[in-house]
Design a protein around this motif. Structure first.
Motif, PDB file in Angstrom:
ATOM      1  N   SER A   1      -4.015  28.177 139.941  1.00 40.78           N
ATOM      2  CA  SER A   1      -4.384  28.478 138.565  1.00 40.78           C
ATOM      3  C   SER A   1      -3.481  27.696 137.617  1.00 40.78           C
ATOM      4  O   SER A   1      -3.417  26.466 137.696  1.00 40.78           O
ATOM      5  N   ASP A   2      -2.756  28.353 136.734  1.00 42.81           N
ATOM      6  CA  ASP A   2      -1.865  27.641 135.815  1.00 42.81           C
ATOM      7  C   ASP A   2      -0.428  27.616 136.316  1.00 42.81           C
ATOM      8  O   ASP A   2       0.503  27.382 135.552  1.00 42.81           O
ATOM      9  N   ILE A   3      -0.235  27.887 137.601  1.00 38.48           N
ATOM     10  CA  ILE A   3       1.096  27.879 138.216  1.00 38.48           C
ATOM     11  C   ILE A   3       1.195  26.654 139.108  1.00 38.48           C
ATOM     12  O   ILE A   3       0.355  26.427 139.982  1.00 38.48           O
ATOM     13  N   SER A   4       2.230  25.865 138.899  1.00 42.53           N
ATOM     14  CA  SER A   4       2.344  24.600 139.606  1.00 42.53           C
ATOM     15  C   SER A   4       3.671  24.488 140.326  1.00 42.53           C
ATOM     16  O   SER A   4       4.737  24.651 139.727  1.00 42.53           O
ATOM     17  N   ARG A   5       3.595  24.264 141.628  1.00 45.40           N
ATOM     18  CA  ARG A   5       4.719  23.869 142.471  1.00 45.40           C
ATOM     19  C   ARG A   5       5.949  24.777 142.335  1.00 45.40           C
ATOM     20  O   ARG A   5       7.056  24.316 142.114  1.00 45.40           O
ATOM     21  N   LEU A   6       5.714  26.049 142.495  1.00 48.03           N
ATOM     22  CA  LEU A   6       6.845  26.961 142.601  1.00 48.03           C
ATOM     23  C   LEU A   6       7.437  26.855 144.009  1.00 48.03           C
ATOM     24  O   LEU A   6       6.711  26.659 144.980  1.00 48.03           O
ATOM     25  N   PRO A   7       8.747  27.002 144.144  1.00 51.48           N
ATOM     26  CA  PRO A   7       9.320  27.044 145.494  1.00 51.48           C
ATOM     27  C   PRO A   7       8.704  28.191 146.288  1.00 51.48           C
ATOM     28  O   PRO A   7       8.503  29.289 145.767  1.00 51.48           O
TER      29      PRO A   7
ATOM     30  N   VAL B   1       8.641  30.351 150.149  1.00 49.26           N
ATOM     31  CA  VAL B   1       9.333  30.677 151.396  1.00 49.26           C
ATOM     32  C   VAL B   1       8.291  30.872 152.490  1.00 49.26           C
ATOM     33  O   VAL B   1       7.302  31.587 152.303  1.00 49.26           O
ATOM     34  N   VAL B   2       8.518  30.209 153.601  1.00 49.56           N
ATOM     35  CA  VAL B   2       7.613  30.291 154.754  1.00 49.56           C
ATOM     36  C   VAL B   2       8.430  30.680 155.978  1.00 49.56           C
ATOM     37  O   VAL B   2       9.477  30.079 156.235  1.00 49.56           O
ATOM     38  N   PRO B   3       8.005  31.729 156.728  1.00 53.90           N
ATOM     39  CA  PRO B   3       6.839  32.594 156.505  1.00 53.90           C
ATOM     40  C   PRO B   3       6.999  33.460 155.242  1.00 53.90           C
ATOM     41  O   PRO B   3       8.107  33.854 154.885  1.00 53.90           O
ATOM     42  N   GLY B   4       5.889  33.751 154.609  1.00 48.71           N
ATOM     43  CA  GLY B   4       5.916  34.569 153.405  1.00 48.71           C
ATOM     44  C   GLY B   4       4.525  34.708 152.835  1.00 48.71           C
ATOM     45  O   GLY B   4       3.520  34.515 153.523  1.00 48.71           O
ATOM     46  N   CYS B   5       4.450  35.016 151.543  1.00 51.15           N
ATOM     47  CA  CYS B   5       3.151  35.124 150.884  1.00 51.15           C
ATOM     48  C   CYS B   5       3.323  34.832 149.403  1.00 51.15           C
ATOM     49  O   CYS B   5       4.441  34.787 148.882  1.00 51.15           O
ATOM     50  N   VAL B   6       2.210  34.656 148.720  1.00 51.04           N
ATOM     51  CA  VAL B   6       2.258  34.221 147.336  1.00 51.04           C
ATOM     52  C   VAL B   6       2.898  35.275 146.434  1.00 51.04           C
ATOM     53  O   VAL B   6       3.614  34.937 145.484  1.00 51.04           O
ATOM     54  N   HIS B   7       2.677  36.559 146.728  1.00 54.08           N
ATOM     55  CA  HIS B   7       3.261  37.600 145.880  1.00 54.08           C
ATOM     56  C   HIS B   7       4.783  37.530 145.877  1.00 54.08           C
ATOM     57  O   HIS B   7       5.423  37.617 144.815  1.00 54.08           O
ATOM     58  N   THR B   8       5.381  37.390 147.049  1.00 52.44           N
ATOM     59  CA  THR B   8       6.843  37.347 147.091  1.00 52.44           C
ATOM     60  C   THR B   8       7.374  36.048 146.512  1.00 52.44           C
ATOM     61  O   THR B   8       8.462  36.024 145.938  1.00 52.44           O
ATOM     62  N   ASP B   9       6.605  34.967 146.631  1.00 55.75           N
ATOM     63  CA  ASP B   9       7.019  33.717 145.989  1.00 55.75           C
ATOM     64  C   ASP B   9       6.991  33.856 144.466  1.00 55.75           C
ATOM     65  O   ASP B   9       7.919  33.421 143.768  1.00 55.75           O
ATOM     66  N   LEU B  10       5.940  34.445 143.935  1.00 53.35           N
ATOM     67  CA  LEU B  10       5.846  34.641 142.483  1.00 53.35           C
ATOM     68  C   LEU B  10       6.922  35.596 141.995  1.00 53.35           C
ATOM     69  O   LEU B  10       7.512  35.393 140.918  1.00 53.35           O
ATOM     70  N   LEU B  11       7.186  36.633 142.766  1.00 53.27           N
ATOM     71  CA  LEU B  11       8.218  37.597 142.386  1.00 53.27           C
ATOM     72  C   LEU B  11       9.583  36.926 142.375  1.00 53.27           C
ATOM     73  O   LEU B  11      10.380  37.118 141.444  1.00 53.27           O
TER      74      LEU B  11
ATOM     75  N   ALA C   1      10.272  33.885 141.870  1.00 49.65           N
ATOM     76  CA  ALA C   1      10.354  32.917 140.773  1.00 49.65           C
ATOM     77  C   ALA C   1      10.342  33.579 139.408  1.00 49.65           C
ATOM     78  O   ALA C   1      10.416  32.886 138.381  1.00 49.65           O
ATOM     79  N   GLY C   2      10.222  34.912 139.360  1.00 45.49           N
ATOM     80  CA  GLY C   2      10.196  35.616 138.089  1.00 45.49           C
ATOM     81  C   GLY C   2       8.879  35.507 137.351  1.00 45.49           C
ATOM     82  O   GLY C   2       8.810  35.805 136.155  1.00 45.49           O
ATOM     83  N   ARG C   3       7.808  35.125 138.055  1.00 42.70           N
ATOM     84  CA  ARG C   3       6.515  34.966 137.384  1.00 42.70           C
ATOM     85  C   ARG C   3       5.711  36.262 137.348  1.00 42.70           C
ATOM     86  O   ARG C   3       4.718  36.338 136.611  1.00 42.70           O
TER      87      ARG C   3
END
Length: 822
Positions: free
Chosen positions: A16-22, A24-34, A36-38
């Motif tokens: 969507s409007d989110i680009s190239r956030l760091p 973590v793998v294994p992981g999921c998008v929710h924990t990545d967004l969390l 990153a403070g998004r």
């Protein structure tokens, strides 16, 4: 020898409007967004409702890595969540649509010597599921979500204890495996023991890059077998004389042996290896007399079980240490069986390895829950591949004792109004009665298969008939009082339970309502059961004094849950040998929520955990109503008004259940007393109870017949009680007691000496220190007696606060103000 290169570094995620956030793998998008403070923490307050867009968004994970191509290189994806397209250096490698299986792709021709770019594009799970739903026609389910149209963890779409957080991402390890000549594609040990001889039938399947002969060697317990293979399959058999057996906890040791398999070229060069720990044990389900009894090593095991759900919505947060903590809580509560519920996951290697090590029996549901599932393609092929993958993956674990086809779908088809809506469309029966049992029989005939939970033994019977097989009892929670458990004479209860809020510390961490109330915004959002609060209120109104404030409500709802589940467990255990198992719903939570769990979403024990521990004790004493000759439980009651309290049918008797492995020489004194503690009648009861047996002891009439049922009760010298009247109808004395607190290091010992009877005395030290924990709850203390609570806390707790309301509670401090003297 083959080599493995993990690809867990350097990932980014975009969408969507989110680009190239760091990422973590294994992981999921929710924990990545969390991270990153998004987004805000979805477990707090009502934040979950703001995050529905995540499950409706396409996401792209991307990384670069350096590689040196070999003769054969595979991209190995142990788990992708869920609908994914994999692209390497601009070329599509493959597509996936199943969270519950692994994938392997030959990428040797696409790899570059040097830098490579890997992208995994995840399509919205909602878009995929809703597309399949539209294509195939709707199928009924328990919630207005399309979870039955995608092979993904069903409870990601919300449940009556879980949030709606539809995940995406690389949720299991990913990497490159480089190999030559051949590799071990599948190693499937079938381990049995019979008449002192252990046998391992080891079936091996190879992937090949060359046609030359290879040598497979297997070793276990000092025995060795070897085969030279020109094709892709081999069978090696190893026999071991008198191996130490693997036993369930409480029955013996958990002996395990290293099973090592080596694949070598004809010149002796090692090509691949495989190692697991195995255990020698036999298992079967005895359905004689239409019952359901788990038999391990020819010994019947009374199942003292819990239902298990995913311990976190986000699987990457469920570490081995976290599982070990939860398993220790189960073991300390005298649990011997874990049922993995069908709306979650096929559990991890760490889960099963810990179960093997600690001696838990495990029942694994295939992943179908509370819904009609389409049998058309692509689902039939996906489900066959998923089942084959997981049956093979878990075959080495001695803890796994039964595969179950689904959770509640057979019941739903018969009882939940599905048939008119289905109008002849497929709903999953072909999976449960044909495909899945064939796969288990083919790949793992050492373990039994059971078509569903509940299931009554044959397809032509009503599936949730307690007279046969396994049953779920949910009318108690949904419409009736918990005393209705006593109306049942089931053969095996695989689900039953009662709700309560989480601990106070968990509430305060997760809910920021200025004033907590059952219906305050945060509390209401963290109650996912339809009509849940009204059902809690009904339970309170039936049994306990009316709460004056939130603190009272919190204490009493937790107490009512503890009593309800213990009431059910004790009744079901008292029915042995008719009933051979009880699996309460549920041990754990996946987030902070009002639920049926004994351990809340932050890992804290509710009072239920303590009463479950006592009800699951190896040696149980319980008062149970009995009539007839010999002393027997009555049959099912009929025409019970919904919600009504079911009065005891018959005079109380003392039932002793011996699940220990030694004979029990029981000698106990039973007294009938009034509320002042005065003894009105007394008798000593004795019995010899063999291991695995029950004894029912009649009480003399002077004990079993009260003069005034509102002011009298029975008790044993070990503290087991029986009250003829409900707490709300008993004229409790004002709670009068003295307290003493001793502090040594991280241990506080809180001694309460009762001047008056103290009903269900409970300590809540987490109100002072969120990490504090006590060793007991819901203790009834007689006048003149004392009880000591052992509290572990790294903080120095205030003695005055530790020994007063709302930390120290009992039922009679609600009817009248307590009189505490330090």
């Amino acid at each position: 020898m083959n080599s493995y290169q993990p690809l867990h570094e350097g990932w980014t995620v975009s969408g969507s409007d989110i680009s190239r956030l760091p990422a973590v793998v294994p992981g999921c998008v929710h924990t990545d967004l969390l991270r990153a403070g998004r987004i805000e923490d979805p477990y707090l307050d009502e934040n979950e409702t703001k995050l529905a867009w995540i499950g409706r968004t396409d996401w792209e994970y991307e990384t670069t890595f350096t590689a040196t191509p070999g003769s054969r290189t595979d991209l190995v994806c142990a788990g992708l969540d869920t609908v994914a397209e994999i692209e390497l250096n601009g070329s599509v490698v493959g597509e996936t649509a199943n969270m519950h299986r692994g994938y392997r792709f030959d990428v040797g021709s696409l790899l570059r010597d040097g830098s490579n770019e890997l992208k995994i594009k995840f399509r919205s799970a909602y878009a995929y599921a809703e597309g399949q739903q539209q294509r195939l026609g709707n199928r009924p389910n328990a919630y207005p979500e399309p979870f039955n149209f995608i092979r993904k963890q069903a409870c990601n779409f919300g449940w009556d204890w879980g949030p709606t957080l539809v995940t995406a991402g690389i949720w299991q390890p990913i990497g490159l495996e480089t190999w030559s000549v051949a590799r071990l594609a599948e190693v499937r040990p079938q381990v049995t023991v019979d008449r002192g001889t252990g046998r391992v039938e080891l079936r091996v399947r190879l992937d090949r890059a060359a046609d030359e002969p290879v040598i497979i060697t297997a070793e276990v317990a000092g025995r060795r077998a070897q085969a030279t293979v020109d094709g892709i399959e081999a069978l090696l058999i190893l026999t071991i004389d008198d191996p130490d057996r693997w036993w369930p906890r409480g029955f013996g040791d958990q002996a395990r042996y290293d099973l090592d398999v080596t694949l070598a070229a004809a010149d002796g060069t090692t090509l691949d290896t495989w190692s697991r720990k195995i255990g020698f044990r036999s298992v079967r389900i005895d359905t004689a007399g239409d019952g359901y009894t788990v038999i391990v090593n020819d010994v019947p095991v009374f199942v003292r079980g819990i239902n298990w759900i995913p311990d976190d919505v986000f699987a990457d947060r469920v570490t081995r240490d976290r599982l070990a903590a939860r398993f220790r809580q189960a073991a300390d509560a005298n649990v011997n069986y874990l049922r993995i519920w069908g709306g979650g996951r096929y559990e991890s290697f760490d889960f099963y390895d810990l179960a093997d090590e600690m001696g838990f029996l495990v029942g694994q549901d295939f992943l179908f829950a509370c819904a009609a599932y389409p049998e058309e393609e692509p689902f039939r092929s996906e489900i066959e591949a998923e089942a084959r993958y997981n049956v093979v993956r878990l075959a080495s674990h001695p803890s796994l004792v039964v595969w179950t086809g689904n959770n509640e779908n057979l019941w739903g088809y018969e009882d939940w109004g599905w048939k008119p809506e289905l109008n002849g469309r497929t709903w999953g029966s072909g999976f449960y009665y044909d495909l899945l049992p064939r796969i288990v029989t083919e790949l793992d005939p050492t373990r039994p298969y059971w078509p569903g939970s509940p299931y009554s033994g044959t397809p032509d019977r009503y599936p949730n008939d307690p007279v046969y097989g396994t049953t779920h009892i949910w009318d108690v929670w949904n419409t009736d009082d918990y005393t209705k458990y006593a109306a049942y004479r089931p053969r095996f209860v695989s689900e039953f339970g009662f709700q309560a809020p989480p601990t106070y510390a968990t509430l305060r961490r997760s809910i920021s309502d200025e004033h907590l109330a059952p219906d305050s915004p945060g509390m209401a959002h963290h109650q996912k059961a339809i009509g849940g609060d009204q059902k809690l209120e009904r339970g309170l109104a039936n049994h306990l004094p009316e709460p004056r404030d939130f603190d009272d409500w919190h204490f009493l709802t937790q107490l009512n849950q503890a009593r309800a589940v213990a009431f059910g467990i004790e009744h079901f255990r008292s029915l042995r040998p008719l009933c051979q198992g009880t699996i309460m719903w549920q041990l754990n939570d996946c987030w902070p929520v009002t639920s049926w769990a004994a351990v809340d979403g932050d890992g804290r024990k509710k009072p239920l955990w303590h009463t479950m521990r006592d009800a699951y004790a190896d040696r149980l004493l319980t008062f149970q109503p009995r009539t007839g000759s010999p002393l027997e439980a009555d049959g099912p009651l009929t025409e019970i008004e919904p919600g009504a309290v079911v009065p005891p049918q018959g005079a109380p008797a003392l039932v002793a259940a011996n699940d220990s492995r030694t004979e029990w020489q029981l000698a106990t004194t039973v007294t009938r007393r009034d509320l002042t503690g005065r003894i009105l009648a007394s008798a000593e009861l004795t019995a010899t109870i063999a291991p695995g047996e029950n004894a029912t002891l009649a009480l003399p009439e002077e004990l079993s017949t009260p003069g005034d049922p509102t002011t009298e009760f029975l008790t044993t010298d070990t503290g087991v009680t029986w009250f003829w009247s409900l707490d709300k109808d008993i004229p409790w004395p004002a709670a009068d007691y003295t307290t003493e607190v001793a502090h040594d290091g991280d241990v506080h010992r809180v001694t309460v000496r009762a001047t008056t009877l103290l009903r269900s005395l409970t300590l809540f030290p987490d109100r002072l220190d969120p990490e504090a924990e006590t060793d007991r709850a819901a203790v009834t203390v007689l006048p003149g007696d004392s009880v000591t609570f052992t509290v572990h806390s790294e903080q120095a707790l205030d003695p005055a606060a530790l020994t007063s309301r709302p930390v120290l509670r009992c039922v009679n401090d609600i009817a009248a103000s307590p009189v505490a003297k330090n």
